[in-house]
Enzyme design. Structure first.
Site, PDB file in Angstrom:
ATOM      1  N   HIS A 184      16.573 -10.570 -12.362  1.00 20.67           N
ATOM      2  CA  HIS A 184      15.588 -10.596 -11.300  1.00 20.67           C
ATOM      3  C   HIS A 184      15.523  -9.242 -10.621  1.00 20.67           C
ATOM      4  CE1 HIS A 184      15.409 -15.239 -10.728  1.00 20.67           C
ATOM      5  NE2 HIS A 184      15.395 -14.881 -11.990  1.00 20.67           N
ATOM      6  N   THR A 185      14.326  -8.889 -10.231  1.00 17.02           N
ATOM      7  CA  THR A 185      14.119  -7.576  -9.633  1.00 17.02           C
ATOM      8  C   THR A 185      14.973  -7.406  -8.389  1.00 17.02           C
ATOM      9  OG1 THR A 185      11.832  -7.704 -10.371  1.00 17.02           O
ATOM     10  CG2 THR A 185      12.371  -6.015  -8.770  1.00 17.02           C
ATOM     11  N   GLN A 186      15.787  -6.358  -8.364  1.00 14.80           N
ATOM     12  CA  GLN A 186      16.598  -6.096  -7.183  1.00 14.80           C
ATOM     13  C   GLN A 186      16.131  -4.867  -6.441  1.00 14.80           C
ATOM     14  OE1 GLN A 186      18.680  -8.339  -6.364  1.00 14.80           O
ATOM     15  NE2 GLN A 186      18.532  -9.465  -8.280  1.00 14.80           N
TER      16      GLN A 186
END
Lengths: 273, 265
Positions: free
Chosen positions: B41-43
């Site tokens: 997931h985009t962090q």
């Protein structure tokens, strides 16, 4: 002669190149009571004859509101109609949610036409047994569409479906050129005359067996209609004033009543109604 | 016996005890979905664009953005187009992660192609595009996997101007002047002073001037900006995105600063 061997599977053509199951589905539409649709430059209306099973029973609902700007009248299997109208409502809501706009009526009709077509081509599925008249409003004005279980949909100035609908069509064909400039009240009167043609000998239109669906600005006998003229269904006492506006039957010039097409006739063509 | 006719004549499933008569030992089922396990997931955003500015003016909408995609503090890609036309009525400007912007662009291009194949008079306008993006951005945020962008959607359709904002959190708002990133702190007051109340009389030249002035101030003050930029204009005639232009900066003031100018300490 070959009809019986080729008509039980949806996926079998007859030697004449017809799909009999689909044509039988069109017969189911013809068994439903009549519905008439017509439009002017400003309004689109639907009129339907409601049936009841007897004195004690209520009259079957023939019209459904899909969205503020789209309404339908049905003829045929009511259960199939509920399922398809539910699908239409979901499509309309999804369009509003995702794109914040009312779904264009032609696209909605195409989506159920495509859905119905699947049922005419897959093994084991039966075609829908219901036809619709769909009225919709968009920025180009009011529209009327017919949807049939064969998966065909067309736009019309005026149309009728259901039992003895040919008589109504004859009336509409004679008068449709004057519809474009009619007021709402004149349009409704035309529609009622057309619907009356589909009645059997001793029956007549009454506030109990008639319903009227309207799209467009409020008419002379209506109050509280929004500016864009959201779809509304008129029934019971509300339509009495329109029934009164009809020309009594005796005074009318005799109309040509076309005998209903005989059942089991090999001349029944798919794609028509 | 199995009472379901559909199961007769078919291979038995002995592991299924229809009447729950005793515990059945089942072989461990270690089916791994290796792909799903690798999905992250985009962090954080990686390659990023800085401010986008947009205003309403007399004939429609004007939007401006520079041509830089930074890799942290490195000015990595210096000819990136951060303004994107969607159909004939809308322009989309993006700041934030540029790969997420490319993904959004491909989604919107698919929408435009679908719309084209319908071949009816109904076309997607800026309001519809904005609603679509709002739903998309909020849905991604709710899955804890955001598209790391702040987007400006501007357009002109049916005689009406449209300008709105949507970001990685799904926040939306609409105004006659909007800016993202540093622009929302530095440029917004300048844009508001020049535009608010005068949206219907502001000419094209005046609109371009205020955007260019704001971009200039931003180039002086934002360390992740570039002096090469484009301006998009959406009017009745459609979407027009200009060629890249250069900002005229003046660094002559530096002459007087010890350590920067000619004089030594």
């Amino acid at each position: 002669m070959f009809r019986n061997t080729y008509d039980s599977d949806n996926t079998v053509f007859s030697p004449q190149g017809r799909l009999h199951q689909v044509e039988y589905a069109l017969e189911a539409v013809k068994q439903g009571s009549a519905a008439v649709g017509l439009r002017s430059k400003t309004h689109a209306i639907l009129l339907a004859l409601k049936r009841s099973t007897g004195e004690l029973a209520s009259y079957q609902q023939k019209m459904y509101r899909i969205d503020d700007h789209i309404g339908i009248a049905i003829a045929g299997l009511t259960s199939d109609a509920r399922v398809l109208s539910n699908f239409m409502r979901q499509q309309a809501m999804a369009e509003r949610m995702i794109y914040n706009r009312p779904i264009p009526a032609n696209r909605l009709v195409s989506s159920i036409a495509d859905k119905a077509q699947v049922n005419t081509q897959e093994y084991g599925r039966r075609p829908y047994g219901v036809g619709f008249l769909v009225i919709g409003f968009d920025k180009t004005g009011p529209h009327l569409y017919e949807f049939s279980p064969s998966g065909n949909s067309y736009e019309y100035f005026a149309m009728s479906i259901g039992a003895r609908s040919q008589s109504a069509k004859t009336y509409l064909e004679k008068n449709f050129e004057s519809f474009a400039d009619c007021s709402l009240e004149e349009l409704i009167t035309h529609g009622l005359h057309a619907l009356r043609e589909t009645l059997q000998q001793d029956k007549e239109l009454s506030i109990k067996n008639t319903s009227i669906g309207i799209l467009g600005p409020g008419g002379a006998h209506e109050t509280g209609i929004t500016a864009q003229g959201n779809f509304r269904i008129l029934e019971d006492d509300k339509i009495d004033v329109y029934l009164q506006s009809m020309v009594p039957k005796e005074v009318e010039a005799p109309t040509v009543t076309v005998p209903p097409p005989a059942a089991g006739d090999d001349d029944v063509q798919m794609g028509d109604n | 016996m199995d009472h379901f006719p559909t199961n007769w004549g078919r291979p038995r499933n002995d592991a299924f005890d229809a009447y729950g008569t005793y515990p059945i030992h089942q072989r461990p089922n270690n089916v791994k979905d290796t792909f799903a396990e690798g999905v992250q997931h985009t962090q954080q955003p990686i390659v990023t664009g800085t401010s986008v500015l947009a205003i309403k003016y007399k004939d429609g909408i004007m939007m401006a953005a520079d041509n830089l995609a930074s890799y942290g503090s490195l000015a990595r890609f210096r000819d990136v187009q951060r303004l994107h036309a969607v159909g004939n009525h809308t322009v989309l400007g993006a700041s934030g992660d540029m790969s997420d912007f490319q993904y959004i662009r491909s989604l919107l291009d698919d929408l435009v192609i679908e719309e084209f194949t319908e071949q009816d008079e109904h076309t997607l306008g800026p309001a519809e595009i904005h609603e679509y993006l709002s739903q998309l951005m909020y849905a991604r945020r709710s899955k804890l996997n955001p598209l790391w962008n702040s987007l400006l959607v501007g357009g002109y359709k049916d005689g009406k101007r449209f300008l709105a904002y949507v970001d990685l959190l799904g926040t939306t708002y609409s105004a006659s002047t909007i800016a993202t990133g540093y622009g929302s702190y530095i440029a917004q007051p300048l844009l508001r002073k020049a535009v608010e109340g005068r949206e219907d009389t502001l000419t094209e030249l005046e609109a371009q001037a205020i955007l260019e002035e704001s971009l200039l101030v931003l180039f002086y003050r934002d360390a992740r900006s570039l002096d090469k930029y484009q301006i998009a204009k959406v009017t009745e005639g459609g979407v027009a995105i200009s060629e890249s232009m250069a900002l005229k900066t003046s660094w002559s003031f530096a002459e007087g600063i010890r350590g920067y100018g000619a004089q030594t300490q």
